[in-house]
Write an enzyme that holds these catalytic residues in place. Structure first.
Site, PDB file in Angstrom:
ATOM      1  N   SER A  50     -11.890  25.649  31.088  1.00  0.00           N
ATOM      2  CA  SER A  50     -12.664  25.751  29.849  1.00  0.00           C
ATOM      3  C   SER A  50     -12.664  27.169  29.289  1.00  0.00           C
ATOM      4  O   SER A  50     -12.738  27.370  28.075  1.00  0.00           O
ATOM      5  CB  SER A  50     -14.105  25.285  30.094  1.00  0.00           C
ATOM      6  OG  SER A  50     -14.114  23.930  30.467  1.00  0.00           O
ATOM      7  N   ASN A  51     -12.565  28.185  30.161  1.00  0.00           N
ATOM      8  CA  ASN A  51     -12.522  29.567  29.694  1.00  0.00           C
ATOM      9  C   ASN A  51     -11.162  29.955  29.141  1.00  0.00           C
ATOM     10  O   ASN A  51     -11.028  31.004  28.510  1.00  0.00           O
ATOM     11  CB  ASN A  51     -12.890  30.516  30.839  1.00  0.00           C
ATOM     12  CG  ASN A  51     -14.370  30.500  31.128  1.00  0.00           C
ATOM     13  OD1 ASN A  51     -15.144  31.182  30.491  1.00  0.00           O
ATOM     14  ND2 ASN A  51     -14.774  29.683  32.092  1.00  0.00           N
ATOM     15  N   LYS A 174     -13.822  20.041  40.785  1.00  0.00           N
ATOM     16  CA  LYS A 174     -14.612  21.200  40.370  1.00  0.00           C
ATOM     17  C   LYS A 174     -15.864  20.666  39.711  1.00  0.00           C
ATOM     18  O   LYS A 174     -15.812  19.962  38.702  1.00  0.00           O
ATOM     19  CB  LYS A 174     -13.825  22.070  39.384  1.00  0.00           C
ATOM     20  CG  LYS A 174     -14.635  23.247  38.828  1.00  0.00           C
ATOM     21  CD  LYS A 174     -13.783  24.088  37.865  1.00  0.00           C
ATOM     22  CE  LYS A 174     -14.528  25.364  37.511  1.00  0.00           C
ATOM     23  NZ  LYS A 174     -15.089  25.347  36.159  1.00  0.00           N
ATOM     24  N   ILE A 217     -14.910  27.780  41.858  1.00  0.00           N
ATOM     25  CA  ILE A 217     -14.012  28.075  40.736  1.00  0.00           C
ATOM     26  C   ILE A 217     -14.959  28.417  39.592  1.00  0.00           C
ATOM     27  O   ILE A 217     -15.513  27.523  38.963  1.00  0.00           O
ATOM     28  CB  ILE A 217     -13.114  26.885  40.370  1.00  0.00           C
ATOM     29  CG1 ILE A 217     -12.348  26.367  41.588  1.00  0.00           C
ATOM     30  CG2 ILE A 217     -12.153  27.264  39.243  1.00  0.00           C
ATOM     31  CD1 ILE A 217     -11.557  25.082  41.329  1.00  0.00           C
TER      32      ILE A 217
END
Length: 312
Positions: A50-51, A174, A217
């Site tokens: 997402s980053n 995750k 993560i």
């Protein structure tokens, strides 16, 4: 299909991706970031989590970012650092293609986000079918990415994830939902050697390890890879008092990082404190003005942690 091995325990980073003022790849900054993270001891780098602004990239750009990350690591002697590629898409067909592209570009694993354009259609049965079909097709092992914030509130429960863990090519998850109870329900049923469960936030790092996770993560690793490594070592050494103290600092850092402007904020903090990259993002995200960071009350928390990072 033979059973695939999960990624090794440790701490991984969903790396931010740097752009120039024209929203094109800032290759020197991307390479500098990958290198600093590897030097900080990360177990692996997640490209297009997402980053990493995956949804803002073309297919060719996604492949380029993966290949650039892998090449930077290899060229600098970090062949042992894994590359995981995010392959979230809104159709099963496109997700399958992205998994093949990721393999071709040098990724070892893929992290698959559940489609969310039509939330009412994403029943548990449909979610399970989607992930199994992707795993059937993927040439490399897949992991399940559970992040309700970016999937219109879809939150996979422990029953869904445990059912998916039975697939021989689905090897981990995750959990950015931050639900430690869910994490422990999964780890108590399936050994880490068969299915790796990672906390998706730094404020759940130690708590996840105590509940049987394989590590984390987490976005904050972009700023503090060495401190996350220190946290992991303290846990492995059984130094609980020191681990709890450092976890508290990382918890405050995680909260602060979420309050400085999202992805653009993390880039701005990197740029100001590590001398590479600029805080450009692709629209509709908003860039953060570096000059305004000092006025953000949360920024000082990050500065104090970065000072610890630089002496770690």
């Amino acid at each position: 299909m033979p059973s695939s091995r999960p990624p090794p325990p440790g701490y991984y980073v969903p790396a931010v991706l740097f752009f120039d003022a024209n929203e094109e790849f800032d290759v020197p900054a991307i390479k500098a970031h990958v290198l600093r993270l590897a030097q900080g001891g990360v177990t692996g780098i997640l490209v297009q989590g997402s980053n990493g602004e995956a949804q803002h990239l073309s297919h060719d750009e996604r492949k380029e970012a993966i290949a650039l990350t892998r090449k930077t690591l290899d060229d600098n002697g970090f062949n042992n650092v894994l590359v995981i590629a995010g392959t979230g898409a809104q159709s099963t067909r496109e997700t399958k293609k992205l998994c093949t592209d990721a393999r071709d570009a040098g990724a070892t694993y893929v992290l698959v986000l559940t489609p969310s354009t039509w939330p009412p259609q994403m029943t548990p049965e449909n979610i399970i079918r989607f992930h199994r079909e992707v795993a059937d097709s993927s040439p490399i092992p897949t992991m399940i990415y559970n992040f309700p914030t970016v999937t219109a509130g879809l939150d996979l429960d422990s029953d869904i994830i445990t059912a998916l863990a039975e697939h021989p090519n689905i090897v981990g998850t995750k959990l950015s939902c931050g639900n430690i109870g869910k994490l422990q329900r999964i780890t108590s049923r399936i050994p880490t050697s068969e299915f790796a469960v990672f906390a998706g936030r730094s404020d759940a790092f130690l708590h996840g390890l105590n509940a049987g996770s394989a590590g984390t993560i987490a976005a904050l690793v972009n700023l503090l890879p060495k401190l996350h490594g220190q946290m992991y070592r303290l846990f492995e050494e059984g130094n609980h008092t020191a681990a709890i103290s450092l976890q508290a600092k990382l918890g405050h850092g995680d909260w602060a990082a979420s309050k400085v402007g999202g992805i653009g904020g993390i880039k701005a903090v990197v740029s100001k404190n590590f001398d590479y990259g600029e805080p450009h993002v692709r629209g509709p995200l908003k860039a953060v003005n570096i000059d305004n960071l000092a006025a953000n009350k949360y920024y000082q928390t990050l500065v104090e942690l970065i000072e610890l990072e630089k002496t770690a």
